[in-house]
Scaffold this motif. Structure first.
Motif, PDB file in Angstrom:
ATOM      1  N   GLY A  11      28.447  44.505  30.902  1.00  0.00           N
ATOM      2  CA  GLY A  11      29.810  44.334  31.359  1.00  0.00           C
ATOM      3  C   GLY A  11      30.211  43.062  31.694  1.00  0.00           C
ATOM      4  O   GLY A  11      29.357  42.296  32.432  1.00  0.00           O
TER       5      GLY A  11
ATOM      6  N   GLY B 185      32.990  42.344  33.450  1.00  0.00           N
ATOM      7  CA  GLY B 185      33.625  42.094  34.581  1.00  0.00           C
ATOM      8  C   GLY B 185      33.033  41.570  35.885  1.00  0.00           C
ATOM      9  O   GLY B 185      33.623  41.389  37.044  1.00  0.00           O
ATOM     10  N   GLY B 186      31.878  41.323  35.759  1.00  0.00           N
ATOM     11  CA  GLY B 186      31.059  40.840  37.058  1.00  0.00           C
ATOM     12  C   GLY B 186      29.667  41.343  37.288  1.00  0.00           C
ATOM     13  O   GLY B 186      28.688  40.650  37.229  1.00  0.00           O
TER      14      GLY B 186
ATOM     15  N   PHE C  80      26.397  45.389  33.992  1.00  0.00           N
ATOM     16  CA  PHE C  80      25.980  46.740  33.767  1.00  0.00           C
ATOM     17  C   PHE C  80      25.863  46.907  32.268  1.00  0.00           C
ATOM     18  O   PHE C  80      26.840  46.904  31.636  1.00  0.00           O
TER      19      PHE C  80
ATOM     20  N   LYS D 213      26.730  53.078  30.024  1.00  0.00           N
ATOM     21  CA  LYS D 213      27.560  53.640  30.964  1.00  0.00           C
ATOM     22  C   LYS D 213      28.370  54.618  30.211  1.00  0.00           C
ATOM     23  O   LYS D 213      28.800  55.665  30.857  1.00  0.00           O
TER      24      LYS D 213
ATOM     25  N   ASN E  16      39.901  47.747  33.214  1.00  0.00           N
ATOM     26  CA  ASN E  16      40.243  47.065  34.253  1.00  0.00           C
ATOM     27  C   ASN E  16      40.522  45.602  33.976  1.00  0.00           C
ATOM     28  O   ASN E  16      39.804  44.674  33.432  1.00  0.00           O
TER      29      ASN E  16
ATOM     30  N   ASP F  76      42.512  43.664  36.259  1.00  0.00           N
ATOM     31  CA  ASP F  76      43.118  43.314  37.594  1.00  0.00           C
ATOM     32  C   ASP F  76      42.721  41.809  38.014  1.00  0.00           C
ATOM     33  O   ASP F  76      43.587  41.044  38.401  1.00  0.00           O
ATOM     34  N   GLU F  77      41.717  41.313  37.103  1.00  0.00           N
ATOM     35  CA  GLU F  77      41.528  39.853  37.291  1.00  0.00           C
ATOM     36  C   GLU F  77      41.784  39.178  38.562  1.00  0.00           C
ATOM     37  O   GLU F  77      42.764  38.353  38.484  1.00  0.00           O
ATOM     38  N   GLY F  78      40.990  39.053  39.558  1.00  0.00           N
ATOM     39  CA  GLY F  78      41.782  38.560  40.958  1.00  0.00           C
ATOM     40  C   GLY F  78      41.022  37.356  41.213  1.00  0.00           C
ATOM     41  O   GLY F  78      41.365  36.711  42.308  1.00  0.00           O
TER      42      GLY F  78
ATOM     43  N   VAL G 265      40.593  43.243  45.833  1.00  0.00           N
ATOM     44  CA  VAL G 265      39.762  44.306  46.404  1.00  0.00           C
ATOM     45  C   VAL G 265      39.916  45.562  45.182  1.00  0.00           C
ATOM     46  O   VAL G 265      39.121  46.363  44.818  1.00  0.00           O
TER      47      VAL G 265
ATOM     48  N   GLY H 151      40.198  45.189  42.193  1.00  0.00           N
ATOM     49  CA  GLY H 151      39.644  45.210  40.901  1.00  0.00           C
ATOM     50  C   GLY H 151      38.076  45.797  41.010  1.00  0.00           C
ATOM     51  O   GLY H 151      37.661  46.133  40.122  1.00  0.00           O
TER      52      GLY H 151
ATOM     53  N   GLU I 218      35.924  49.175  41.200  1.00  0.00           N
ATOM     54  CA  GLU I 218      36.384  50.070  40.339  1.00  0.00           C
ATOM     55  C   GLU I 218      36.574  51.240  41.145  1.00  0.00           C
ATOM     56  O   GLU I 218      37.587  51.974  41.123  1.00  0.00           O
TER      57      GLU I 218
ATOM     58  N   VAL J 294      34.813  52.882  33.470  1.00  0.00           N
ATOM     59  CA  VAL J 294      35.733  51.833  33.552  1.00  0.00           C
ATOM     60  C   VAL J 294      34.898  50.662  32.868  1.00  0.00           C
ATOM     61  O   VAL J 294      33.778  50.405  33.037  1.00  0.00           O
ATOM     62  N   ASN J 295      35.625  49.931  32.088  1.00  0.00           N
ATOM     63  CA  ASN J 295      35.448  48.629  31.839  1.00  0.00           C
ATOM     64  C   ASN J 295      36.296  47.660  31.559  1.00  0.00           C
ATOM     65  O   ASN J 295      37.525  47.804  31.737  1.00  0.00           O
ATOM     66  N   ASN J 296      35.650  46.321  31.473  1.00  0.00           N
ATOM     67  CA  ASN J 296      36.561  45.180  31.784  1.00  0.00           C
ATOM     68  C   ASN J 296      37.315  44.752  30.388  1.00  0.00           C
ATOM     69  O   ASN J 296      36.680  45.165  29.255  1.00  0.00           O
TER      70      ASN J 296
ATOM     71  N   LEU K   8      32.675  43.514  47.489  1.00  0.00           N
ATOM     72  CA  LEU K   8      33.226  42.169  48.194  1.00  0.00           C
ATOM     73  C   LEU K   8      32.836  41.792  49.195  1.00  0.00           C
ATOM     74  O   LEU K   8      32.341  40.576  49.352  1.00  0.00           O
TER      75      LEU K   8
HETATM   76  C1  LIG Z   1      35.521  42.720  44.924  1.00  0.00           C
HETATM   77  C2  LIG Z   1      35.419  43.332  43.515  1.00  0.00           C
HETATM   78  C3  LIG Z   1      36.312  42.757  42.686  1.00  0.00           C
HETATM   79  C4  LIG Z   1      36.261  42.948  40.955  1.00  0.00           C
HETATM   80  N1  LIG Z   1      37.284  42.408  40.516  1.00  0.00           N
HETATM   81  C5  LIG Z   1      36.970  42.957  39.031  1.00  0.00           C
HETATM   82  C6  LIG Z   1      38.269  42.507  38.226  1.00  0.00           C
HETATM   83  O1  LIG Z   1      39.129  41.724  38.460  1.00  0.00           O
HETATM   84  N2  LIG Z   1      38.094  42.792  36.928  1.00  0.00           N
HETATM   85  C7  LIG Z   1      36.903  43.497  36.544  1.00  0.00           C
HETATM   86  O2  LIG Z   1      36.831  43.697  35.321  1.00  0.00           O
HETATM   87  N3  LIG Z   1      35.868  43.751  37.375  1.00  0.00           N
HETATM   88  C8  LIG Z   1      35.980  43.696  38.552  1.00  0.00           C
HETATM   89  N4  LIG Z   1      34.929  43.957  39.375  1.00  0.00           N
HETATM   90  C9  LIG Z   1      33.983  44.950  38.901  1.00  0.00           C
HETATM   91  C10 LIG Z   1      34.325  46.291  38.780  1.00  0.00           C
HETATM   92  O3  LIG Z   1      34.107  47.007  39.914  1.00  0.00           O
HETATM   93  C11 LIG Z   1      33.501  46.951  37.519  1.00  0.00           C
HETATM   94  O4  LIG Z   1      32.207  47.046  37.821  1.00  0.00           O
HETATM   95  C12 LIG Z   1      34.028  46.632  36.312  1.00  0.00           C
HETATM   96  O5  LIG Z   1      35.277  46.709  36.059  1.00  0.00           O
HETATM   97  C13 LIG Z   1      33.245  47.427  35.498  1.00  0.00           C
HETATM   98  O6  LIG Z   1      33.370  46.963  33.884  1.00  0.00           O
HETATM   99  P1  LIG Z   1      32.263  46.172  32.990  1.00  0.00           P
HETATM  100  O7  LIG Z   1      31.178  46.958  33.132  1.00  0.00           O
HETATM  101  O8  LIG Z   1      32.903  46.356  31.734  1.00  0.00           O
HETATM  102  O9  LIG Z   1      32.202  44.880  33.594  1.00  0.00           O
HETATM  103  C14 LIG Z   1      35.130  43.734  40.909  1.00  0.00           C
HETATM  104  C15 LIG Z   1      34.125  44.126  41.777  1.00  0.00           C
HETATM  105  C16 LIG Z   1      34.372  43.868  43.124  1.00  0.00           C
HETATM  106  C17 LIG Z   1      33.184  44.293  44.061  1.00  0.00           C
END
Ligand SMILES: Cc1cc2nc3c(=O)[nH]c(=O)nc-3n(C[C@H](O)[C@H](O)[C@H](O)COP(=O)(O)O)c2cc1C
Ligand code: SF4
Ligand code: SF4
Lengths: 127, 489
Positions: B58, B60-61, B64, B69, B86, B88-90, B175, B177, B179, B212-214, B395
């Motif tokens: 993943g 998104g951070g 995983f 998944k 997802n 949200d990109e914060g 926050v 973002g 999931e 949920v995926n980024n 967070l």
């Molecule tokens: C505080 C916080 C903010 C997050 N913001 C984002 C975000 O902006 N975009 C995102 O894709 N994942 C974000 N994540 C991770 C998501 O919870 C989630 O793991 C992710 O969207 C899963 O997609 P992926 O497996 O494709 O990365 C954030 C997690 C936390 C704890």
């Protein structure tokens, strides 16, 4: 575009589209891509696109101008990619509306290079 | 310029190349062919296996494994399942996902449909922040065009598979973002996280299994399907395959959006792709992982960048923000900047994050004002650990990282603020000391007249002096002096 009625239909459609884009690239017209993502637009890409279109119209230069997404060169926005018939694509950076006019009069018409050419620094995956 | 194709564009393959508002451009570049091939093969498990074997994690951070998944979501049975993107990109300064959505929206739509087919979902939702109007506009155009020609919607390409995508708008809370918070926000509830498990793949949107995926994760999918997992897994390092998109920012000459193979070094990114540090200053650190991440110093310049190495180095991959800092950046202030952000963005649900981050911020503020003590530094370390260990969601569990990582790597800078009451980078206003060099000063009186608080005294044609008690550190005198007699100590 018509509905795609089967998986084979998609393939046919793709081939048609590829042929027509090939025809366009073999034609006499200059192909221009203007990066138009949020950041490019913020630095003036819309005006640049308008200037290129109007300058080419004024001079009856055959051109096809399209918008595209971020090319990645944020430091040099607005960026414009120009492909002249028989030439490799060239990416110009730092194109202000004033420089857009110069681009048309110098490079489009006269084949004179401008400053601010950005070397392509990536390999793009073809599917 | 040293630019020998260090970048490989997979997720960005069409970005800056096609017209995002014309589906024909996308189809000409093999768009929707991956979906067609998955639908044609009609073997969801097989397609999931391809993603699993590709090693995609993943973007998104969290990192995983994506295939795993999908498999979990596919094995949870329910009358309805959902695919969520997802967007949200914060992270402050990050714009990878926005660029993909603005430059190549169909790649994400296609991947979501593939995901839907694999896990047995017919509905997709994109959670996107309302501050991305152009991305929203292009997504809506793309969805419309795709439905019109039946590569999305009901009975896709006459295969009997239905997949409909809708947008959900976020109000721009970081926050959301996370999931679980994202799902609550989409349901119309407060954007607050809840404890995991249950994971979204078990119980997500409207209590149904949800994958949920980024955005960037999705953008890789069609390429993997069409070019095969062997190809994808040949790029990158042992445990991190493929590429990563970074928003390269800060003190580098060529800031921009880059996509590099996993395993590239920071040195290559900064000096070859980024073309070096602005004004040839000295490199100090790179911040990755945004408010959850940390700083990497010179000793990591030649470490291959991947998920595991970054964690071992005390930072993390994060979603792709990469901020380069030079000798003029104060690391205590950098930590303070991120804590300021998390204090603003904490949802307030749990005490460790709500109160702990605020206290951390206050301690950092005290230190940058020159009022910190050695005891405060101990508090800073302890409180960081407690907050990490006890916060409810990602967070708060990661927000002290910028503090811990700067303490680890720049302990001397903290000491300088606390013990010597000096900011080595000259950034902390309260610790700045404007001094007139008596050798250089010719007594022209310009500075004394420029000083808004009358801190500068001296006779005409004799060296002037700044009273440190009165000085408000505005720097007006230094700007005015034509003889370079004033400096910051
Ligand atoms: C505080 C916080 C903010 C997050 N913001 C984002 C975000 O902006 N975009 C995102 O894709 N994942 C974000 N994540 C991770 C998501 O919870 C989630 O793991 C992710 O969207 C899963 O997609 P992926 O497996 O494709 O990365 C954030 C997690 C936390 C704890
Ligand atoms: S850690 Fe922070 S953001 Fe997460 S639930 Fe607790 S208060 Fe909210
Ligand atoms: S402006 Fe410079 S030279 Fe003039 S009095 Fe002030 S310090 Fe001295």
């Amino acid at each position: 575009m018509e509905k795609i009625k089967s998986l084979a239909d998609l393939k046919k459609k793709r081939e048609e589209l590829q042929t027509s884009s090939q025809l366009l690239s073999q034609s006499e017209s200059i192909q221009v891509r203007v990066a138009m993502a949020t950041c490019s637009i913020a630095s003036g890409a819309k005006q640049v696109l308008e200037v290129i279109v109007s300058e080419c119209n004024k001079r009856s230069i055959p051109v096809s101008v399209t918008q595209t997404g971020c090319m990645g060169y944020c430091y040099a926005e607005p960026t414009v990619e120009v492909t002249k018939p028989g030439h490799e694509p060239v990416v110009f950076g730092y194109i202000t509306p004033l420089k857009a006019e110069e681009l048309v009069t110098k490079y489009f018409v006269g084949n004179e290079m401008l400053e601010g050419v950005i070397p392509v620094n990536y390999e793009k995956v073809e599917l | 310029m040293a630019n020998n194709k260090k970048q490989i564009r997979i997720a960005l393959r069409n970005c800056g190349f096609i017209n995002p508002e014309n589906i024909g451009d996308y189809i000409a570049r093999s768009g929707y062919a991956a979906l067609a091939s998955v639908l044609g093969a009609n073997n969801p498990q097989n397609s999931i296996d391809v993603i699993k074997k590709s090693g995609l994690r993943g973007r998104g951070g969290g990192g995983f494994p994506t295939g795993l998944k999908w498999e979990i979501a596919s094995k949870n049975h329910a009358d309805q399942k959902y695919v969520v993107c997802n967007a949200d990109e914060g992270d402050p300064g990050a714009f990878m996902d926005r660029s993909i959505l603005e430059g190549d929206p169909h790649s994400v739509l296609e991947a979501m449909a593939i995901n839907g087919f694999c896990i047995g979902a017919t509905k997709g939702l994109i959670y996107i922040r309302a501050e991305y109007p152009l991305a929203i506009e292009r997504l809506l155009i793309a969805i419309n065009q795709a439905e019109e020609i039946s590569v999305l919607g009901n009975n896709i390409m006459n295969t009997g598979f239905d997949f409909n995508i809708e947008l959900r708008y976020g109000a721009g809370a970081f926050v959301c973002g996370e999931e679980t918070a994202l799902i609550h926000s989409m349901e119309g509830g407060r954007g607050e996280p809840t404890f995991k498990p249950p994971f979204p793949a078990q119980e997500g949107y409207l209590k149904k299994p949800t994958n949920v995926n980024n955005v960037e994760t999705f953008a890789n999918i069609p390429a993997i399907i069409l070019k095969g997992w062997e190809w994808f897994s040949s790029i990158g390092t042992e445990k991190s395959k493929g590429t990563k998109v970074f928003a390269l920012a800060g003190k580098v000459n060529n800031v921009g959006l880059i996509e590099v193979p996993m395993g590239i070094t920071l040195r290559e990114v900064i000096y070859e792709i980024g073309n070096g540090i602005v004004n040839d200053k000295n490199f100090k650190a790179v911040q990755t992982g945004g408010p959850s991440g940390g700083c990497l110093t010179e000793k990591f310049l030649d470490t291959p960048i991947d998920y595991d190495n970054l964690i071992a180095a005390g930072s993390m991959m994060g979603s792709g923000g990469m901020i380069v800092m030079d000798e003029d950046d104060c690391m205590v202030s950098v930590a303070k900047f991120y804590l300021d952000f998390t204090v603003e963005e904490s949802c307030g649900k749990c005490a460790p994050c709500r109160i702990g981050n605020k206290r951390l911020f206050e301690l950092l503020e005290k230190i940058t004002e020159g009022k910190g003590t050695m005891e405060d530094l101990d508090h800073l370390k302890n409180l960081s650990k407690v907050t990490k260990d006890t916060a409810l969601c990602g967070l708060g569990q990661t927000s002290p990282n910028p503090v811990l990582s700067t303490i680890d790597n720049f302990w001397n800078e903290y000491l300088a603020h606390v013990v010597d009451k000096k900011c080595p980078a000259g950034q902390c206003k309260a610790l700045k000391c404007y001094i007139i060099d008596t050798e250089q000063c010719i007594g022209c009186t310009v500075c004394a007249r420029a000083c808004p608080v009358g801190a500068i005294k001296g006779e005409k044609k004799t060296p002037h002096e700044i009273s440190q008690e009165i000085c408000i550190k505005c720097g007006a005198c230094m700007e005015k002096c034509k003889f370079n007699a004033i400096s910051i100590k």
